[in-house]
Enzyme design. Structure first.
Site, PDB file in Angstrom:
ATOM      1  N   GLY A 102       6.109  -6.584   6.274  1.00 49.51           N
ATOM      2  CA  GLY A 102       4.718  -6.526   5.858  1.00 49.51           C
ATOM      3  C   GLY A 102       4.187  -5.120   6.052  1.00 49.51           C
ATOM      4  O   GLY A 102       4.954  -4.143   6.069  1.00 49.51           O
ATOM      5  N   THR A 161       2.414  -1.765   7.706  1.00 52.71           N
ATOM      6  CA  THR A 161       2.588  -1.042   8.974  1.00 52.71           C
ATOM      7  C   THR A 161       1.472  -1.425   9.948  1.00 52.71           C
ATOM      8  O   THR A 161       1.706  -1.572  11.152  1.00 52.71           O
ATOM      9  CB  THR A 161       2.612   0.475   8.689  1.00 52.71           C
ATOM     10  OG1 THR A 161       3.771   0.728   7.865  1.00 52.71           O
ATOM     11  CG2 THR A 161       2.701   1.294   9.957  1.00 52.71           C
ATOM     12  N   GLY A 170       2.411  -4.683  11.406  1.00 55.85           N
ATOM     13  CA  GLY A 170       3.636  -4.476  12.196  1.00 55.85           C
ATOM     14  C   GLY A 170       3.306  -3.967  13.597  1.00 55.85           C
ATOM     15  O   GLY A 170       3.905  -4.391  14.591  1.00 55.85           O
ATOM     16  N   CYS A 204       7.717  -2.228  -1.652  1.00 55.03           N
ATOM     17  CA  CYS A 204       7.647  -1.312  -0.504  1.00 55.03           C
ATOM     18  C   CYS A 204       8.377  -0.004  -0.802  1.00 55.03           C
ATOM     19  O   CYS A 204       7.996   1.057  -0.332  1.00 55.03           O
ATOM     20  CB  CYS A 204       8.257  -1.984   0.719  1.00 55.03           C
ATOM     21  SG  CYS A 204       9.911  -2.621   0.402  1.00 55.03           S
ATOM     22  N   GLU A 248      -0.219   4.107   1.276  1.00 52.67           N
ATOM     23  CA  GLU A 248       0.491   3.184   0.397  1.00 52.67           C
ATOM     24  C   GLU A 248      -0.536   2.422  -0.443  1.00 52.67           C
ATOM     25  O   GLU A 248      -1.416   1.758   0.102  1.00 52.67           O
ATOM     26  CB  GLU A 248       1.308   2.196   1.234  1.00 52.67           C
ATOM     27  CG  GLU A 248       2.138   1.257   0.391  1.00 52.67           C
ATOM     28  CD  GLU A 248       2.888   0.223   1.215  1.00 52.67           C
ATOM     29  OE1 GLU A 248       2.297  -0.352   2.142  1.00 52.67           O
ATOM     30  OE2 GLU A 248       4.072  -0.008   0.918  1.00 52.67           O
TER      31      GLU A 248
END
Ligand code: NAD
Length: 495
Positions: free
Chosen positions: A241, A243, A246, A299, A398
């Site tokens: 998933g 960052t 995470g 990703c 991102e």
């Protein structure tokens, strides 16, 4: 198949939104559900169980009991192999239902659901099944007085928390090696795309995976996901998933039982095209198809394109000529190359990034707006920005949408320096005919995978994962088994 065929199938599709705990399809104990909408046209797909801590407790207890009983963990690897291969066969047998669920739930083109998501998921289950009875443990080269065995054992209860962009494939990248190694698994799909994971639970049972060995909990991240990451009876969490989440998962592990944490996180991959690129047409096609595939929701999408200044104009001219072939269309038409954005929140995030690119002075060459609103679905035109600078938001963060940012460079050292100036390090590419330059650049790029003169190759046999804040550990290949096994040393006296 025609679009008419898929629309007819979609009209009669029955969705089962119940979770799977201890081999039973059940609603959340609280009775709570959430409504699942399709981004392709806004239709309601059904209600889905909104699991919370109580359901996580129940799933963890059933996974623990199954593990301790050993009905799966202690089976000879050759038997687990046969079951996983049967599981793979069932995924292939139900490829139409699974592909349709994936497309309706997540918005990707049906052609890709069939040829990529379903196909690679089945391949992944089969590959780990086939591998598991061919792996040997070790004996250490100690003195003659003793024997030291180095063996691998399953970790125990593994939680797999996965994202919405390749819902079934990301799930299989975790559950296939974890199950092959003998663990019990609790899979939590994203609340944005839970349907194929729930369907997989039935196929696993049909294949002969015992009740409790694969539980599937649908629900929100900050409820079911957080409860799993904080649970004291979960031994390992394998997370794919963002960052941001995470980092939270690592904190939850620290706050609870220090469970093993493996993370596959975000990316901002750099694609560097040098003036001595061996095939400019192939580089243009690859640059566009890799960023616009899956609506840019990948990703490893090469969202930063570095073009050597002397060829930039010619390169962009070819790219602009190719843009019409990536326009979004009906995801249930097999000719469609780009589908819908997963939900309204993601659509707005992408549109905000596009605005910020404009405001910060990047030049919009193509796209930049929502399209196909009359369909009731969520679509964004493939977007291309030129004159992007390293400090801009669209260069740093991102976006996770169909937005490509173009930079130009004067020499390869400059390109590598800017490419590496990112908190991410998932993938990168360099296009050049110079062998030494290719190798030197591949070494210099801080990324888990580097492509040379292509961006498309992928295979279950190679590890997938990132440097820096793109995560730790690796999915795919035999290396993934490291995540789901503990290493044990056993000393035996020969005296
Ligand atoms: P996300 O981080 O929002 O959610 C991922 C999963 O975590 C979902 O199941 C979600 O419900 C759950 N979650 C959310 N909050 C949680 C919490 N507080 N505690 C526990 N679980 C929680 O990511 P997403 O939007 O679903 O997916 C997109 C991201 O995934 C992108 O950043 C993308 O790069 C990344 N991704 C990485 C890889 C890889 O292999 N590196 C592959 C696919 C996607």
């Amino acid at each position: 198949m025609s679009a008419k065929f898929w629309h007819r199938q979609a009209a009669v599709l029955k969705v089962d939104g119940r979770a799977c705990i201890n081999g039973q399809r059940v609603w959340a104990r609280s009775g709570a559900t959430f409504t699942n909408f399709s981004p392709i046209d806004g239709r309601i797909l059904g209600e889905v169980a909104r699991c919370d801590t109580h359901d996580v407790d129940k799933a963890a207890s059933s996974a623990r009991t199954a593990f301790e009983d050993g009905f799966w963990a202690k089976l000879p690897p050759a038997v687990r192999k046969r079951t996983l291969i049967k599981f793979a066969d069932l995924v292939e047998k139900h490829n139409h239902e699974l592909a349709l669920l994936e497309t309706l739930d997540m918005g990707k083109p049906i052609k890709d659901s069939l040829a990529v998501d379903v196909k690679l998921s089945a391949n992944c289950l089969r590959w780990y099944g086939e591998a598991i009875d061919k792996i040997y443990d070790q004996i250490a080269p100690t003195s003659d007085a003793s024997l030291a065995l180095i063996t691998r054992e399953p970790v125990g209860v593994v939680a797999a928390v996965v994202p919405w962009n390749y819902p079934m494939l990301m799930a299989c990248w975790k559950i296939a090696p974890a199950l092959a190694a003998g663990n019990s698994v609790i899979l939590k799909p994203s609340e944005k795309s839970p349907l194929t994971a729930l369907y997989l639970a039935d196929l696993a049972l049909e294949a002969g995976i015992p009740p409790g060995v694969l539980n599937v909990l649908s629900g929100y991240g900050d409820e079911a996901g957080k409860a799993l990451a904080l649970h004291h009876d979960v031994d390992c969490i394998a997370f794919t998933g963002s960052t941001r989440i995470g980092k939270q998962i690592m904190q939850y592990a620290g706050q609870s039982n220090l469970k093993r944490v493996w993370t596959e996180l975000g990316g901002k991959s750099a694609n560097i095209v040098c003036a001595d690129c061996p095939n400019i047409d192939a580089a243009v096609r690859s640059a566009l198809s890799a960023i616009y595939f899956n609506q840019g929701e990948s990703c490893n999408a090469p969202s930063r394109l570095f073009i050597e200044a002397s060829i930039k104009d010619a390169f962009l001219e070819k790219a602009l000529a190719m843009m019409p072939s990536f326009q979004p269309n009906d995801p249930l038409d097999e000719a469609t190359t780009m589908g819908a954005i997963v939900d309204e929140a993601q659509l707005n995030t992408v549109l905000q990034y596009i605005n910020s690119g404009r405001e910060e002075g990047a030049q919009l060459l193509s796209g930049g707006q929502q399209v196909r609103q009359d369909s009731g679905g969520l679509y964004i035109a493939p977007t291309l920005f030129d004159h992007v600078h390293a400090e801009m938001k669209i260069a740093q963060e991102e976006i996770f949408g169909p937005v490509l940012s173009v930079f130009s460079f004067a020499d390869i050292e400059e390109a590598v320096r800017v490419a590496n100036a990112s908190s991410y390090g998932l993938q990168a590419a360099v296009w050049t005919s110079n062998l030494s330059k290719a190798h030197q650049t591949a070494r210099a790029l801080r990324a888990g995978t580097v492509h040379i003169n292509q961006y498309d190759e992928d295979d279950i046999t190679v590890p997938f994962g990132g440097f820096k804040q793109s995560g730790n550990g690796r999915d795919k290949s035999l290396h993934a088994l490291d995540k789901y096994t503990e290493l044990k040393t056993t000393w035996i006296s020969l005296g």
